[in-house]
Write an enzyme that holds these catalytic residues in place. Sequence first.
Site, short mmCIF file in Angstrom:
data_model
loop_
_atom_site.label_atom_id
_atom_site.label_comp_id
_atom_site.label_asym_id
_atom_site.label_seq_id
_atom_site.Cartn_x
_atom_site.Cartn_y
_atom_site.Cartn_z
N SER A 40 -56.59 57.24 0.58
CA SER A 40 -57.42 57.06 -0.61
C SER A 40 -58.47 58.17 -0.71
O SER A 40 -58.11 59.34 -0.80
CB SER A 40 -58.04 55.66 -0.59
OG SER A 40 -58.54 55.30 -1.85
N ASP A 69 -52.75 52.17 -3.55
CA ASP A 69 -53.64 52.70 -2.52
C ASP A 69 -53.12 52.42 -1.10
O ASP A 69 -52.77 51.28 -0.77
CB ASP A 69 -55.01 52.06 -2.71
CG ASP A 69 -56.12 52.73 -1.94
OD1 ASP A 69 -55.96 52.98 -0.74
OD2 ASP A 69 -57.17 53.00 -2.55
#
Length: 346
Positions: A53, A197
């Site tokens: 991320s 993510d």
Amino acid sequence: MSQFTRILSLDGGGLRAIMSAEVLKYVEQKLQDFTGNSDARIADYFDLIAGTSAGGILTALYLCPDAENPLRPRCSAQEVYDFFRYQSSQIFYPFFNDSLQTVGGLFNEKYSYQKFNQVMGDFFKDLKLSELLKPCLITSYEIERREAHFFTQHDAKLNPKDDYLIRDVLRATSAAPTFFEVAQIHALNQEVYTCIDGGVFANNPALCAYAEARHKFNQDSNLDNRYETGPTAKEMVILSLGTGEVKKKYPYAEAKDWGKLKWLDPLFDIIMTGVAETVDYQMKQIFDTTGKPERYLRINTVLTDRKTLPMDDPSEANLKAISQLGQQLTEQYRQPLDQWIQLLLV
């Protein structure tokens, strides 16, 4: 060539990744001091960088080549910090285009991915994963195939099916559920992937990085040739940077009656923190068996209920507080960090 395979692991955590950028400003400055080379960069002293991320965004920034000198990094650690604090923070502005968003964010994502695409596209343009300066691993999760998906520069160099535009890689690794819309991206061979993510399974990617190096890289070939096994933990040094573990308490009296909606935010918090803690435990056990536990260094802190430092609050007060915490962590870990940096030079 270093006697070690040198690995940098960068946790996810939204804007709290500013803490990692602060630590790495110090690391780069010490490398310059130790070597007497004012042009020394983070990319010069790590053989593999892994990120999830926001940590994936940092990975791409450190490894981004300079357009005028493609063999050198585009950014210093200070410039990476500046981009992350002053540019990346722009992506966290409320998504006002959908009237349903006002109902507590229940019917739409919180932020528009279009702003994210604009910020990353303006910086990286059409840079490809294969064009990054060093091997890297950036995490995501493919929800149609239902499997972990790793974006790796060293594989991308070998095959178009593993190559992507960097802006798409970063969109995929950062598509945090409830924050951003699911990412649908194309590899350069046009195969489609639907990703969220990587923090849902590897917010701390240190163990993924260890496994990648162990399985695929051979130290003597400077990570360019492929063998069945690579370096062992005895031949690695790993710096793992966290973004703060939110230790918010959930009392039994409250949690016992929670349903699906009430569990949504606490569950995401618990997953991210729990996974990161578990990986840190596993890495410590691995390096303890080598007799050189100091070769694995994890820098992180606990965030209390009263000072959680929201990962998506771009206010100057929050950004300043995160930066100051990064500076405090750097000072707190100065001695073991200085000793660990020396390992990069042997």
